[in-house]
Design a protein around this motif. Structure first.
Motif, PDB file in Angstrom:
ATOM      1  N   PRO A   6     -12.483  -2.400   4.495  1.00  0.00           N
ATOM      2  CA  PRO A   6     -12.294  -2.204   3.058  1.00  0.00           C
ATOM      3  C   PRO A   6     -13.635  -1.962   2.371  1.00  0.00           C
ATOM      4  CG  PRO A   6     -12.133  -4.518   3.629  1.00  0.00           C
ATOM      5  CD  PRO A   6     -12.203  -3.774   4.920  1.00  0.00           C
ATOM      6  N   GLN A   7     -13.583  -1.374   1.225  1.00  0.00           N
ATOM      7  CA  GLN A   7     -14.799  -1.125   0.455  1.00  0.00           C
ATOM      8  C   GLN A   7     -15.147  -2.345  -0.383  1.00  0.00           C
ATOM      9  OE1 GLN A   7     -15.272   3.136  -1.169  1.00  0.00           O
ATOM     10  NE2 GLN A   7     -13.098   2.706  -1.309  1.00  0.00           N
ATOM     11  N   GLN A   8     -16.451  -2.568  -0.514  1.00  0.00           N
ATOM     12  CA  GLN A   8     -16.930  -3.601  -1.404  1.00  0.00           C
ATOM     13  C   GLN A   8     -17.829  -2.957  -2.446  1.00  0.00           C
ATOM     14  OE1 GLN A   8     -18.777  -6.269   1.453  1.00  0.00           O
ATOM     15  NE2 GLN A   8     -17.052  -7.666   1.297  1.00  0.00           N
ATOM     16  N   CYS A   9     -17.683  -3.369  -3.653  1.00  0.00           N
ATOM     17  CA  CYS A   9     -18.519  -2.818  -4.720  1.00  0.00           C
ATOM     18  C   CYS A   9     -18.736  -3.883  -5.771  1.00  0.00           C
ATOM     19  CB  CYS A   9     -17.886  -1.566  -5.330  1.00  0.00           C
ATOM     20  SG  CYS A   9     -16.233  -1.835  -6.035  1.00  0.00           S
ATOM     21  N   GLY A  10     -19.790  -3.700  -6.526  1.00  0.00           N
ATOM     22  CA  GLY A  10     -20.117  -4.650  -7.565  1.00  0.00           C
ATOM     23  C   GLY A  10     -20.778  -5.892  -7.014  1.00  0.00           C
ATOM     24  N   VAL A  11     -21.389  -6.684  -7.875  1.00  0.00           N
ATOM     25  CA  VAL A  11     -22.025  -7.937  -7.488  1.00  0.00           C
ATOM     26  C   VAL A  11     -21.536  -9.037  -8.411  1.00  0.00           C
ATOM     27  CG1 VAL A  11     -24.085  -6.839  -6.557  1.00  0.00           C
ATOM     28  CG2 VAL A  11     -24.029  -7.492  -8.973  1.00  0.00           C
ATOM     29  N   GLY A  12     -21.770 -10.267  -7.983  1.00  0.00           N
ATOM     30  CA  GLY A  12     -21.387 -11.398  -8.795  1.00  0.00           C
ATOM     31  C   GLY A  12     -19.910 -11.412  -9.097  1.00  0.00           C
ATOM     32  N   GLU A  13     -19.568 -11.741 -10.319  1.00  0.00           N
ATOM     33  CA  GLU A  13     -18.174 -11.809 -10.726  1.00  0.00           C
ATOM     34  C   GLU A  13     -17.533 -10.430 -10.852  1.00  0.00           C
ATOM     35  OE1 GLU A  13     -16.404 -14.978 -11.161  1.00  0.00           O
ATOM     36  OE2 GLU A  13     -18.139 -15.074  -9.834  1.00  0.00           O
ATOM     37  N   CYS A  14     -18.323  -9.373 -10.762  1.00  0.00           N
ATOM     38  CA  CYS A  14     -17.779  -8.016 -10.785  1.00  0.00           C
ATOM     39  C   CYS A  14     -17.424  -7.521  -9.388  1.00  0.00           C
ATOM     40  CB  CYS A  14     -18.778  -7.042 -11.407  1.00  0.00           C
ATOM     41  SG  CYS A  14     -19.221  -7.433 -13.113  1.00  0.00           S
ATOM     42  N   ALA A  15     -17.748  -8.296  -8.370  1.00  0.00           N
ATOM     43  CA  ALA A  15     -17.512  -7.861  -6.997  1.00  0.00           C
ATOM     44  C   ALA A  15     -16.029  -7.614  -6.778  1.00  0.00           C
ATOM     45  CB  ALA A  15     -18.036  -8.904  -6.024  1.00  0.00           C
ATOM     46  N   ALA A  16     -15.734  -6.516  -6.100  1.00  0.00           N
ATOM     47  CA  ALA A  16     -14.349  -6.141  -5.806  1.00  0.00           C
ATOM     48  C   ALA A  16     -14.250  -5.670  -4.370  1.00  0.00           C
ATOM     49  CB  ALA A  16     -13.881  -5.037  -6.764  1.00  0.00           C
ATOM     50  N   VAL A  17     -13.072  -5.848  -3.819  1.00  0.00           N
ATOM     51  CA  VAL A  17     -12.767  -5.370  -2.474  1.00  0.00           C
ATOM     52  C   VAL A  17     -11.520  -4.517  -2.575  1.00  0.00           C
ATOM     53  CG1 VAL A  17     -12.186  -6.007  -0.107  1.00  0.00           C
ATOM     54  CG2 VAL A  17     -13.778  -7.424  -1.417  1.00  0.00           C
ATOM     55  N   ALA A  18     -11.570  -3.308  -2.024  1.00  0.00           N
ATOM     56  CA  ALA A  18     -10.440  -2.388  -2.109  1.00  0.00           C
ATOM     57  C   ALA A  18     -10.263  -1.672  -0.782  1.00  0.00           C
ATOM     58  CB  ALA A  18     -10.660  -1.366  -3.233  1.00  0.00           C
ATOM     59  N   ALA A  19      -9.014  -1.259  -0.531  1.00  0.00           N
ATOM     60  CA  ALA A  19      -8.745  -0.457   0.663  1.00  0.00           C
ATOM     61  C   ALA A  19      -9.564   0.820   0.596  1.00  0.00           C
ATOM     62  CB  ALA A  19      -7.261  -0.146   0.753  1.00  0.00           C
ATOM     63  N   SER A  20     -10.073   1.243   1.730  1.00  0.00           N
ATOM     64  CA  SER A  20     -10.910   2.436   1.740  1.00  0.00           C
ATOM     65  C   SER A  20     -10.133   3.708   2.008  1.00  0.00           C
ATOM     66  CB  SER A  20     -12.008   2.279   2.797  1.00  0.00           C
ATOM     67  OG  SER A  20     -11.442   2.094   4.084  1.00  0.00           O
ATOM     68  N   CYS A  21      -8.827   3.602   2.327  1.00  0.00           N
ATOM     69  CA  CYS A  21      -8.060   4.792   2.711  1.00  0.00           C
ATOM     70  C   CYS A  21      -6.613   4.638   2.277  1.00  0.00           C
ATOM     71  CB  CYS A  21      -8.147   4.965   4.230  1.00  0.00           C
ATOM     72  SG  CYS A  21      -7.418   6.495   4.845  1.00  0.00           S
ATOM     73  N   ASP A  22      -6.044   5.709   1.746  1.00  0.00           N
ATOM     74  CA  ASP A  22      -4.644   5.723   1.338  1.00  0.00           C
ATOM     75  C   ASP A  22      -4.007   7.030   1.791  1.00  0.00           C
ATOM     76  OD1 ASP A  22      -2.203   5.242   0.170  1.00  0.00           O
ATOM     77  OD2 ASP A  22      -2.862   5.678  -1.871  1.00  0.00           O
ATOM     78  N   ASN A  23      -3.152   6.941   2.809  1.00  0.00           N
ATOM     79  CA  ASN A  23      -2.467   8.123   3.342  1.00  0.00           C
ATOM     80  C   ASN A  23      -3.438   9.239   3.715  1.00  0.00           C
ATOM     81  OD1 ASN A  23       0.168   7.057   3.128  1.00  0.00           O
ATOM     82  ND2 ASN A  23       0.236   7.559   0.936  1.00  0.00           N
ATOM     83  N   GLY A  24      -4.516   8.862   4.369  1.00  0.00           N
ATOM     84  CA  GLY A  24      -5.465   9.840   4.858  1.00  0.00           C
ATOM     85  C   GLY A  24      -6.473  10.316   3.841  1.00  0.00           C
ATOM     86  N   VAL A  25      -6.476   9.712   2.640  1.00  0.00           N
ATOM     87  CA  VAL A  25      -7.387  10.132   1.576  1.00  0.00           C
ATOM     88  C   VAL A  25      -8.291   8.956   1.222  1.00  0.00           C
ATOM     89  CG1 VAL A  25      -7.591  10.996  -0.780  1.00  0.00           C
ATOM     90  CG2 VAL A  25      -5.695  11.754   0.677  1.00  0.00           C
ATOM     91  N   PRO A  26      -9.632   9.127   1.255  1.00  0.00           N
ATOM     92  CA  PRO A  26     -10.534   8.031   0.876  1.00  0.00           C
ATOM     93  C   PRO A  26     -10.276   7.578  -0.561  1.00  0.00           C
ATOM     94  CG  PRO A  26     -11.743   9.779   2.007  1.00  0.00           C
ATOM     95  CD  PRO A  26     -10.360  10.315   1.745  1.00  0.00           C
ATOM     96  N   VAL A  27     -10.417   6.248  -0.758  1.00  0.00           N
ATOM     97  CA  VAL A  27     -10.156   5.644  -2.057  1.00  0.00           C
ATOM     98  C   VAL A  27     -11.466   5.084  -2.614  1.00  0.00           C
ATOM     99  CG1 VAL A  27      -8.887   3.847  -3.291  1.00  0.00           C
ATOM    100  CG2 VAL A  27      -7.806   5.074  -1.388  1.00  0.00           C
ATOM    101  N   ALA A  28     -11.739   5.286  -3.880  1.00  0.00           N
ATOM    102  CA  ALA A  28     -12.942   4.761  -4.519  1.00  0.00           C
ATOM    103  C   ALA A  28     -12.741   3.300  -4.893  1.00  0.00           C
ATOM    104  CB  ALA A  28     -13.275   5.580  -5.765  1.00  0.00           C
ATOM    105  N   CYS A  29     -13.842   2.514  -4.799  1.00  0.00           N
ATOM    106  CA  CYS A  29     -13.817   1.098  -5.181  1.00  0.00           C
ATOM    107  C   CYS A  29     -14.353   0.973  -6.602  1.00  0.00           C
ATOM    108  CB  CYS A  29     -14.677   0.287  -4.213  1.00  0.00           C
ATOM    109  SG  CYS A  29     -14.764  -1.475  -4.592  1.00  0.00           S
ATOM    110  N   MET A  30     -13.653   0.242  -7.424  1.00  0.00           N
ATOM    111  CA  MET A  30     -14.048   0.079  -8.810  1.00  0.00           C
ATOM    112  C   MET A  30     -14.395  -1.390  -9.071  1.00  0.00           C
ATOM    113  SD  MET A  30     -13.887   3.102 -10.034  1.00  0.00           S
ATOM    114  CE  MET A  30     -14.015   2.759 -11.782  1.00  0.00           C
ATOM    115  N   PRO A  31     -15.668  -1.691  -9.419  1.00  0.00           N
ATOM    116  CA  PRO A  31     -16.040  -3.081  -9.699  1.00  0.00           C
ATOM    117  C   PRO A  31     -15.401  -3.578 -10.980  1.00  0.00           C
ATOM    118  CG  PRO A  31     -17.842  -1.601 -10.239  1.00  0.00           C
ATOM    119  CD  PRO A  31     -16.796  -0.755  -9.580  1.00  0.00           C
ATOM    120  N   GLY A  32     -15.349  -4.903 -11.117  1.00  0.00           N
ATOM    121  CA  GLY A  32     -14.818  -5.493 -12.331  1.00  0.00           C
ATOM    122  C   GLY A  32     -15.790  -5.355 -13.490  1.00  0.00           C
ATOM    123  N   ALA A  33     -15.334  -5.726 -14.645  1.00  0.00           N
ATOM    124  CA  ALA A  33     -16.148  -5.620 -15.856  1.00  0.00           C
ATOM    125  C   ALA A  33     -17.074  -6.827 -15.966  1.00  0.00           C
ATOM    126  CB  ALA A  33     -15.250  -5.530 -17.088  1.00  0.00           C
ATOM    127  N   ALA A  34     -18.315  -6.583 -16.383  1.00  0.00           N
ATOM    128  CA  ALA A  34     -19.307  -7.652 -16.552  1.00  0.00           C
ATOM    129  C   ALA A  34     -18.981  -8.489 -17.777  1.00  0.00           C
ATOM    130  CB  ALA A  34     -20.699  -7.051 -16.673  1.00  0.00           C
TER     131      ALA A  34
END
Length: 540
Positions: free
Chosen positions: A123-151
């Motif tokens: 899975p993808q990891q993005c953001g730091v601290g309380e904005c850190a997020a983990v998201a699937a990196s792939c959806d039906n053969g298409v890469p997925v972007a990771c979006m961090p939470g709001a500061a």
């Protein structure tokens, strides 16, 4: 027979030569020639003149003038490794070898050829601290972007609320004020602090009973409140007891210290103390050789104590470092281990345990009197693991190191003071569990005048570093504190801990599970009457 009839028979016989039937009972019936086994047609390889199923042998088994035709293909492999090849080439059976697999990527294909598509992608990891997020990196053969939470807005809660990579920056403070531990007209020095399940134990040398000095103990709650009204004297000799170190074994305290017993040389002694610091047994002598044994450090591994110290048994200028395991009573486990063997002097060892082995850091004089910092890993029995590691390598003076284990990144952090920039400053470096350097030397302090005698501990997400600092005036050291990230970046501003007007020096840092605790020597009560002070650093 007419000539015409004879020529016809010759031609018909010639046409049967290619059949290879090998039968001489040919009955000329014009225009078809028959024999006992059936009809023989002049084409292909016809054993017994009967067509058979085509097989891979380089022959025309079915007598259709084509060799090894219409044989099935061979398939092998799955996913991107799938392959299909002819089963027969040149009359020989062929085998099928799949294509080589590759690392699985997000493309809707089975790249690693295990029958699954786009599986086990990290899975993808993005953001730091309380904005850190983990998201699937792939959806039906298409890469997925990771979006961090709001500061959010930074608050003092042990979290990185504003997602800038630092925690509680600029918000922590001295939550207890300077707590005076000792209160007598004599000098108190060489303080050492250990943590128990419910609070702290502090030990120090105290001269209230006379100039040689004895070891005293005071217990503190997790908030720094004394657990007994009076200090407990834990050594009682006619010599000088000094340089104590203490460790909690889950039920009681273990204490080591040096004592000259009124003689010329100091040796090491161990004493078991109760949970409240009362002597539980007589002192056990650990060393008994010519030359001083001094500056011990003590840890509890979960099953035994381990002590490291400097020892001058080979001569006054030949101090080496030694290691010994002890049981709960101070009885030796195994043989003494000599850690350093060069002709120089080693001093001020700091010993730490990471759950599987030890690390040792010390000040070393082997380089033509130019003090440097060295580091070495030890196995659980004290035997050396790998070579000594020279931490510092410059023409300046480097001394008085401390270290801490980062159990998240599984690496050691070392701090020391160093004069490479002119005046002494505090530096930081990281080494992995194999002793391999993970960072360059990082300068932590930049204030004018002396900064040194640093101490460090890890709290699970960042380090707490404390040191004595003369930025307010030469000869007027105060205790300062800084939060330092796992990579050696200071989080927020430096915090002045000590609030007195005297000289505050020789601090120790310790994380107790919820906040940092510090002890130091302080002469605010009189230049010849140094006392022991304590403070907690945390959220107000």
């Amino acid at each position: 027979m007419s000539l015409l009839r004879f020529l016809a028979l010759v031609l018909v016989g010639s046409s049967f030569a290619g059949c290879g039937c090998g039968d001489t009972r040919i009955k000329p019936i014009d225009p078809v020639v028959q024999y006992d086994a059936g009809t023989c047609v002049d084409r292909g390889d016809c054993p017994g003149c009967n067509p058979t199923a085509e097989v891979c042998n380089g022959r025309d088994d079915d007598c259709d003038t084509v060799i090894d035709e219409d044989l099935p293909t061979v398939r092998c492999g799955v996913g991107a490794c799938a392959r299909e090849v002819p089963s027969c080439v040149g009359g020989a059976d062929m085998t099928c070898t799949p294509f080589n697999p590759s690392a699985e990527t997000c493309n809707g294909q089975d790249d690693d050829c295990n029958g699954a598509i786009d599986e086990n992608l990290m899975p993808q990891q993005c953001g730091v601290g309380e904005c850190a997020a983990v998201a699937a990196s792939c959806d039906n053969g298409v890469p997925v972007a990771c979006m961090p939470g709001a500061a959010g807005t930074e608050t003092c809660n042990g979290k990185d609320d504003n997602c800038d990579g630092t925690v509680d920056e600029g918000l922590v403070g001295n939550t207890t004020g300077d707590l005076r531990i000792t209160n007598n007209p004599a000098s108190s020095d060489f303080v050492y602090i250990g943590k128990s399940d419910t609070g702290f134990g502090t030990v120090w040398q105290d001269k209230r009973d006379g100039p040689p000095g004895q070891i005293y103990f005071a217990g503190l709650t997790s908030q720094g409140v004394r657990t007994q009204a009076n200090d407990t004297r834990v050594s009682n000799t006619n010599g000088s007891s000094a340089h104590p170190a203490i460790a909690w074994n889950g039920q009681t305290w273990g204490l080591v210290y040096s004592d000259d017993l009124g003689g010329a040389d100091s040796d090491l002694f161990f004493r078991a103390l109760s949970a409240t610091g009362q002597p539980a047994a007589a002192a056990v002598r650990i060393t008994n050789l010519a030359g001083d044994s001094n500056w011990p450090d003590l840890v509890w591994t979960g099953s035994n104590y381990a002590v490291a110290w400097e020892d001058a048994r080979l001569g006054a200028n030949r101090q080496d470092l030694f290691f010994q395991r002890l049981d709960r009573t101070g009885a030796k486990i195994g043989a003494e281990v000599r850690i350093t063997t060069d002709a120089g002097r080693q001093s001020s060892p700091i010993l730490k345990w990471n759950g599987t082995g030890f690390a040792l850091v010390w000040t070393d004089y082997r380089n033509a009197g130019n003090r440097e910092i060295y580091f070495r890993r030890l196995a659980a029995d004290g035997s050396a693991v790998g070579p000594e590691v020279r931490v510092t390598n410059d023409a300046a003076d480097s001394a008085w190191a401390d270290l801490s284990w980062n159990d998240v990144d599984r690496e050691w952090a070392i701090v020391w003071h160093d004069t490479r920039a002119g005046n002494a400053e505090v530096y930081f470096a990281r080494f992995d569990d194999m002793g391999t350097r993970q960072s360059p030397d990082t300068r932590l302090t930049t204030a004018a005048n002396f900064s040194g005698y640093a101490s460090i501990d890890w709290n699970g997400f960042q380090y707490g570093v404390t040191w004595q600092d003369e930025r307010l005036g030469v000869g007027q050291p105060a205790i300062y504190f800084a939060q330092v990230s796992a990579t050696g970046v200071k989080n927020g501003n430096e915090l002045k801990l000590s609030t007195g007007t005297g000289a505050a020096s020789f601090t120790t840092a310790l994380w107790n599970g919820s906040t940092f605790a510090f002890c130091w020597r302080d002469d605010r009560n009189g230049a010849t009457n140094t006392e022991i002070y304590f403070a907690l650093v945390g959220c107000p």
